[in-house]
Design a protein around this motif. Structure first.
Motif, PDB file in Angstrom:
ATOM      1  N   PHE A  18       0.825  -1.207   0.000  1.00 31.49           N
ATOM      2  CA  PHE A  18       0.000   0.000   0.000  1.00 31.49           C
ATOM      3  C   PHE A  18       0.860   1.259   0.000  1.00 31.49           C
ATOM      4  O   PHE A  18       0.632   2.195  -0.776  1.00 31.49           O
ATOM      5  CB  PHE A  18      -0.932   0.012   1.214  1.00 31.49           C
ATOM      6  CG  PHE A  18      -1.871   1.187   1.212  1.00 31.49           C
ATOM      7  CD1 PHE A  18      -3.143   1.061   0.692  1.00 31.49           C
ATOM      8  CD2 PHE A  18      -1.466   2.425   1.697  1.00 31.49           C
ATOM      9  CE1 PHE A  18      -4.008   2.150   0.654  1.00 31.49           C
ATOM     10  CE2 PHE A  18      -2.320   3.518   1.664  1.00 31.49           C
ATOM     11  CZ  PHE A  18      -3.589   3.379   1.140  1.00 31.49           C
ATOM     12  N   LEU A  19       1.827   1.305   0.870  1.00 33.93           N
ATOM     13  CA  LEU A  19       2.645   2.518   1.000  1.00 33.93           C
ATOM     14  C   LEU A  19       3.431   2.798  -0.275  1.00 33.93           C
ATOM     15  O   LEU A  19       3.570   3.961  -0.681  1.00 33.93           O
ATOM     16  CB  LEU A  19       3.575   2.386   2.205  1.00 33.93           C
ATOM     17  CG  LEU A  19       2.866   2.366   3.559  1.00 33.93           C
ATOM     18  CD1 LEU A  19       3.839   1.977   4.665  1.00 33.93           C
ATOM     19  CD2 LEU A  19       2.232   3.718   3.870  1.00 33.93           C
ATOM     20  N   GLU A  77      -7.334  -0.431   5.924  1.00 34.13           N
ATOM     21  CA  GLU A  77      -8.551   0.379   5.855  1.00 34.13           C
ATOM     22  C   GLU A  77      -8.269   1.810   6.304  1.00 34.13           C
ATOM     23  O   GLU A  77      -8.722   2.780   5.681  1.00 34.13           O
ATOM     24  CB  GLU A  77      -9.637  -0.251   6.711  1.00 34.13           C
ATOM     25  CG  GLU A  77     -10.990   0.409   6.553  1.00 34.13           C
ATOM     26  CD  GLU A  77     -12.104  -0.346   7.272  1.00 34.13           C
ATOM     27  OE1 GLU A  77     -13.196   0.236   7.416  1.00 34.13           O
ATOM     28  OE2 GLU A  77     -11.882  -1.507   7.690  1.00 34.13           O
ATOM     29  N   TYR A  78      -7.498   1.947   7.367  1.00 33.57           N
ATOM     30  CA  TYR A  78      -7.158   3.281   7.866  1.00 33.57           C
ATOM     31  C   TYR A  78      -6.360   4.074   6.830  1.00 33.57           C
ATOM     32  O   TYR A  78      -6.668   5.240   6.539  1.00 33.57           O
ATOM     33  CB  TYR A  78      -6.348   3.157   9.161  1.00 33.57           C
ATOM     34  CG  TYR A  78      -5.813   4.473   9.660  1.00 33.57           C
ATOM     35  CD1 TYR A  78      -6.619   5.352  10.377  1.00 33.57           C
ATOM     36  CD2 TYR A  78      -4.495   4.859   9.400  1.00 33.57           C
ATOM     37  CE1 TYR A  78      -6.134   6.577  10.822  1.00 33.57           C
ATOM     38  CE2 TYR A  78      -4.003   6.077   9.844  1.00 33.57           C
ATOM     39  CZ  TYR A  78      -4.830   6.931  10.554  1.00 33.57           C
ATOM     40  OH  TYR A  78      -4.335   8.147  10.976  1.00 33.57           O
ATOM     41  N   PHE A  86      -7.584   3.352  -3.122  1.00 33.68           N
ATOM     42  CA  PHE A  86      -7.686   1.896  -3.079  1.00 33.68           C
ATOM     43  C   PHE A  86      -8.824   1.366  -2.202  1.00 33.68           C
ATOM     44  O   PHE A  86      -8.871   0.187  -1.889  1.00 33.68           O
ATOM     45  CB  PHE A  86      -6.345   1.258  -2.678  1.00 33.68           C
ATOM     46  CG  PHE A  86      -5.242   1.602  -3.632  1.00 33.68           C
ATOM     47  CD1 PHE A  86      -5.252   1.096  -4.916  1.00 33.68           C
ATOM     48  CD2 PHE A  86      -4.215   2.466  -3.267  1.00 33.68           C
ATOM     49  CE1 PHE A  86      -4.257   1.415  -5.820  1.00 33.68           C
ATOM     50  CE2 PHE A  86      -3.210   2.800  -4.172  1.00 33.68           C
ATOM     51  CZ  PHE A  86      -3.230   2.274  -5.453  1.00 33.68           C
ATOM     52  N   LEU A  87      -9.749   2.246  -1.827  1.00 31.86           N
ATOM     53  CA  LEU A  87     -10.988   1.876  -1.150  1.00 31.86           C
ATOM     54  C   LEU A  87     -12.006   2.954  -1.476  1.00 31.86           C
ATOM     55  O   LEU A  87     -11.797   4.121  -1.117  1.00 31.86           O
ATOM     56  CB  LEU A  87     -10.792   1.770   0.363  1.00 31.86           C
ATOM     57  CG  LEU A  87     -12.058   1.483   1.193  1.00 31.86           C
ATOM     58  CD1 LEU A  87     -12.640   0.109   0.846  1.00 31.86           C
ATOM     59  CD2 LEU A  87     -11.758   1.580   2.691  1.00 31.86           C
ATOM     60  N   ILE A 162      -7.342  -2.447  -1.759  1.00 32.66           N
ATOM     61  CA  ILE A 162      -6.711  -3.039  -0.586  1.00 32.66           C
ATOM     62  C   ILE A 162      -7.062  -4.519  -0.446  1.00 32.66           C
ATOM     63  O   ILE A 162      -6.317  -5.264   0.211  1.00 32.66           O
ATOM     64  CB  ILE A 162      -7.058  -2.277   0.705  1.00 32.66           C
ATOM     65  CG1 ILE A 162      -8.571  -2.210   0.933  1.00 32.66           C
ATOM     66  CG2 ILE A 162      -6.428  -0.892   0.693  1.00 32.66           C
ATOM     67  CD1 ILE A 162      -8.962  -1.589   2.269  1.00 32.66           C
ATOM     68  N   ALA A 163      -8.153  -4.961  -1.064  1.00 33.88           N
ATOM     69  CA  ALA A 163      -8.464  -6.399  -1.038  1.00 33.88           C
ATOM     70  C   ALA A 163      -7.403  -7.195  -1.791  1.00 33.88           C
ATOM     71  O   ALA A 163      -6.939  -8.243  -1.324  1.00 33.88           O
ATOM     72  CB  ALA A 163      -9.847  -6.651  -1.622  1.00 33.88           C
ATOM     73  N   ASP A 164      -6.997  -6.690  -2.958  1.00 33.95           N
ATOM     74  CA  ASP A 164      -5.935  -7.354  -3.717  1.00 33.95           C
ATOM     75  C   ASP A 164      -4.632  -7.353  -2.925  1.00 33.95           C
ATOM     76  O   ASP A 164      -3.913  -8.363  -2.889  1.00 33.95           O
ATOM     77  CB  ASP A 164      -5.721  -6.636  -5.054  1.00 33.95           C
ATOM     78  CG  ASP A 164      -6.960  -6.639  -5.922  1.00 33.95           C
ATOM     79  OD1 ASP A 164      -7.248  -7.665  -6.553  1.00 33.95           O
ATOM     80  OD2 ASP A 164      -7.648  -5.602  -5.959  1.00 33.95           O
TER      81      ASP A 164
END
Length: 237
Positions: A18-19, A77-78, A86-87, A162-164
């Motif tokens: 993510f980052l 999620e946060y 991504f959400l 974020i699910a992926d």
């Protein structure tokens, strides 16, 4: 600035994925779980469950004191809400489609594949019932994923999310989980597409920088720290 407390495990990779995708500034703090660093008092203040990953957001959106979080799903999620990436933020259905697949990973793929790894690689002696149980359940879950990817570009639909990021670090280890990738052709294509992303390549490049001794988690002392397996009861070959 995000302080990321990390080790080179599937759950740790979720956050670096993510980052690196978002470019959100972060500082990496390795927590060597094979040496027991997850039990250090300072780390336990951030992650009372003595597990990685954990973060401290030095600049949370509410303007208050630094915010610490543990549990990889909650962190994803946060961070997605913090960055707006991504959400989905405003599409109710798309948001909860993404979250249900995130929680599917947290409640299914992670625990089942994790037990698969444990009984196949770390247990002091082979237990055929346990091995068979978790290999089959891993296969069932990847069958669910493969079916979803048969009609969707990404796990939650048309967009990478974020699910992926949550599922990929576990699913890419299919071979060590005694799976046959040819049984999951849609998952196989999805794995290739994610692996080709530059951010994913940057995230996984951290492994060689951080974990210079990949066999460190296989020592008797490491097993004792991680699983309660006594150092004087070495695992079977």
């Amino acid at each position: 600035m995000i302080d990321l407390y990390y080790w080179t495990t599937p759950n740790g990779h979720k956050i670096t994925l993510f980052l690196e995708e978002t470019g959100l500034p972060y500082t990496l703090h390795p927590i060597h779980i094979g040496k027991g660093e997850q039990f250090a008092p300072d780390f336990l203040k951030i992650s009372p469950n003595n597990r990685i990953p954990a973060i401290v957001d030095q600049q949370p959106a509410d303007g208050g004191a630094p915010l610490s979080l543990f549990e990889s799903g909650a962190i994803l999620e946060y961070l997605a809400d913090k960055t707006g990436q991504f959400l989905p933020q405003h599409d109710l259905r798309a948001r909860f489609t993404t979250l249900q697949w995130l929680y599917w990973q947290m409640g299914g793929v992670g625990p089942m594949a994790g037990q698969n790894h444990h009984f196949n690689r770390y247990a002091p002696e082979p237990i055929p019932y346990a091995i068979n149980r978790y290999v089959k359940e891993t296969a069932r879950l990847y069958g669910v994923l493969d079916k979803q990817l048969a009609t969707n570009d990404w796990v939650a639909g048309a967009d990478y999310s974020i699910a992926d990021m949550a599922i990929y670090p576990w699913a890419k280890l299919w071979e060590g989980q005694q799976q046959r990738i040819e049984d999951f052709p849609h998952m196989a294509r999805w794995l290739e597409r994610i692996a080709a992303r530059p951010a994913v390549q940057r995230a996984y490049a951290l492994v060689d920088q951080i974990n210079t001794d990949p066999k460190a988690l296989m020592t008797a002392e490491a097993r004792k720290l991680l699983f309660g397996i006594e150092a004087n009861n070495p695992p079977a070959d």
